[in-house]
Scaffold this active site. Structure first.
Site, PDB file in Angstrom:
ATOM      1  N   LYS A 127      31.347  30.405  70.883  1.00  0.00           N
ATOM      2  CA  LYS A 127      30.661  30.905  69.687  1.00  0.00           C
ATOM      3  C   LYS A 127      31.219  30.301  68.398  1.00  0.00           C
ATOM      4  CE  LYS A 127      33.163  35.357  69.898  1.00  0.00           C
ATOM      5  NZ  LYS A 127      33.783  35.123  71.234  1.00  0.00           N
ATOM      6  N   ASN A 150      33.450  36.200  62.153  1.00  0.00           N
ATOM      7  CA  ASN A 150      34.635  36.157  63.005  1.00  0.00           C
ATOM      8  C   ASN A 150      35.319  34.801  62.944  1.00  0.00           C
ATOM      9  OD1 ASN A 150      36.269  37.633  64.947  1.00  0.00           O
ATOM     10  ND2 ASN A 150      35.513  36.202  66.495  1.00  0.00           N
ATOM     11  N   HIS A 196      37.827  41.103  77.412  1.00  0.00           N
ATOM     12  CA  HIS A 196      38.011  42.311  76.592  1.00  0.00           C
ATOM     13  C   HIS A 196      37.564  43.584  77.315  1.00  0.00           C
ATOM     14  CE1 HIS A 196      38.889  39.563  73.383  1.00  0.00           C
ATOM     15  NE2 HIS A 196      37.649  39.118  73.311  1.00  0.00           N
TER      16      HIS A 196
END
Length: 469
Positions: A127, A150, A196
């Protein structure tokens, strides 16, 4: 800065005073809100006070006075258990928001002529590269482009919006958990693989967080979805069935009747009435490997979805300079090339770089994710030797035993020197690859610090060689 609208005269609690929290606090104040800031780190409190902010111990505050809680994305919202600020906010009926949600509400409140174009990107891997690549394509085509979220600058720290601007935003699953009203013109979901899981309560929670990026898309918006993994393929099927928006599947390995795909390095556009060969990605020096072909397909699709001419998008693909810490060549000494892939914080990300080289001297280790590196077993024959660091060193050594030569190293600097020595002794053109397949937090503050330490170690080897010469 983007002044946050909707909280004029109200007080917003802000917890977590890193880059995201302080940026959000500045933007809230610029929009007319009052803020009460807190962080459990005294140094972060001091930094906030130095800017003139009011630091309030939220543990003993009256939460009935707060209109919302701005929570930094690194703070647990649900798992392994909700943070104490989350519990206090919920008990008091206080809304919990992230900085992306504050941005979204500000955009939604703007008059139509001031609303910018928004491209939102998420996925387990790729990403950051895709976000930077889309930003490059838009900027190269002459658009006023702001890249953040981010990656790089926090979204609220970007320049204020206007109708001609394009915001290209990388969104993590943590940020998406705190976002409910973002409406992007083009939304990209690259891929999903286990990551995660402790923060989302398992794979279902992680997938649900990623899927939130599509919450508010509707007619006129474009959903761009990778279909090279089963989870994203299922999401694409379900969203297509809902039939609420334009959907362009992307693939880096199979031809499709609709969407954008790459085969053997050639990018094809099948978004119109016919399939058109658009670009030879083998000419894009900063986009090597199949995983980068998927990134290129996504970037091309997103750019053209907001009106960038196809040929301008192709030119941007071929001129992209690359991104630090993602398969970045940081030096060449003799016949040895050093590749910094510090961003590979899990096995699936490491696979991307490892698949790009037939043989390499591999530096790996750190804080391992669930499953370790066992899923990379098919690539172990490519490992000339592994140099293992950090907490995962022993476990990785056990996985590699009998499959590749290994050496346990006390530090990244020692590993780099040892790998260089062995690569040099081979007498062949060689790759020393830092692709850790681990988080960095046992030895470094983040993957960027780890990558910079690798760069410094390579530069140190160069100085030693220069003196010897």
């Amino acid at each position: 800065m983007i002044p946050v609208r909707g909280f004029e005269g109200k007080t917003v609690a802000v917890f977590g005073l890193g880059r995201t929290g302080l940026t959000a606090a500045r933007a809230l104040v610029a929009g007319g809100a009052h803020v009460a800031l807190w962080d459990e780190n005294p140094a972060s409190q001091d930094a906030a006070r130095a800017e003139g902010f009011k630091v309030v111990d939220l543990r003993s505050a009256d939460w009935s006075h707060f209109a919302a809680l701005m929570l930094s994305p690194g703070v647990p919202l649900t798992h392994p258990q909700p943070h104490w600020t989350v519990k206090m906010a919920r008990d008091a009926g206080v809304e919990i928001l992230g900085d992306i949600e504050l941005f979204a509400r500000t955009v939604n409140a703007a008059p139509p002529h001031k609303r910018p174009k928004i491209i939102a990107i998420t996925g387990t891997n790729g990403k950051s590269t895709t976000t930077a690549l889309i930003g490059h394509l838009c900027a190269s085509a002459g658009r006023d482009t702001r890249v953040g979220g981010n990656i790089g600058t926090g979204v609220l720290g970007l320049d204020d919006m206007h109708g001609g601007a394009v915001y290209v935003l990388e969104l993590s699953s943590y940020q998406l958990d705190l976002t409910s009203s973002l409406k992007a013109d083009a939304t990209v979901l690259l891929n999903i693989s286990p990551d995660h899981l402790d923060r989302h309560g398992g794979m279902d929670g992680y997938i649900a967080a990623k899927r939130r990026i599509f919450l508010n898309q509707g007619k006129g918006d474009t959903a761009i979805i990778g279909v090279d993994d089963p989870w994203c393929q299922q999401i694409c099927t379900e969203i297509t069935a809902a039939n609420r928006r334009t959907i362009w599947p992307i693939s880096a390995g199979k031809a499709m009747g609709r969407g954008v795909y790459a085969l053997q390095g050639v990018l094809y556009d099948a978004t119109g009435d016919r399939v058109t060969e658009m670009a030879d990605l083998l000419r894009a020096r900063s986009l090597p490997g199949r995983h980068n072909w998927q990134n290129a397909c996504a970037a091309y699709a997103a750019a053209t979805a907001i009106g960038i001419p196809a040929q301008d998008a192709v030119e941007g693909l071929l001129t992209f300079p690359g991104l630090a810490h993602r398969m970045e060549t940081v030096g060449t000494l003799g016949r040895v090339r050093f590749v910094n892939d510090s961003k590979a914080t899990n096995a699936d990300a490491a696979r991307q770089a490892m698949s790009s080289y037939p043989k390499f001297y591999w530096i790996a280790g750190g804080v391992a994710k669930a499953g370790g590196i066992s899923e990379l077993a098919d690539l172990f024959p490519r490992v000339a030797k592994a140099y293992l660091i950090g907490e995962a060193s022993l476990a990785f050594g056990q996985t590699l035993e009998g499959k590749a030569p290994i050496r346990h190293c006390a530090s990244l600097e020692i590993a780099t020197a040892a790998a260089y020595s062995d690569a040099l002794d081979s007498g062949e053109d060689a790759i020393v690859l830092l692709s850790p397949a681990c988080a960095s937090f046992d030895q470094f503050s983040d993957f960027e610090a780890r990558g910079e330490a690798f760069r410094a170690a390579v530069e140190g080897l160069g100085k030693i060689g220069a003196k010897a010469g």
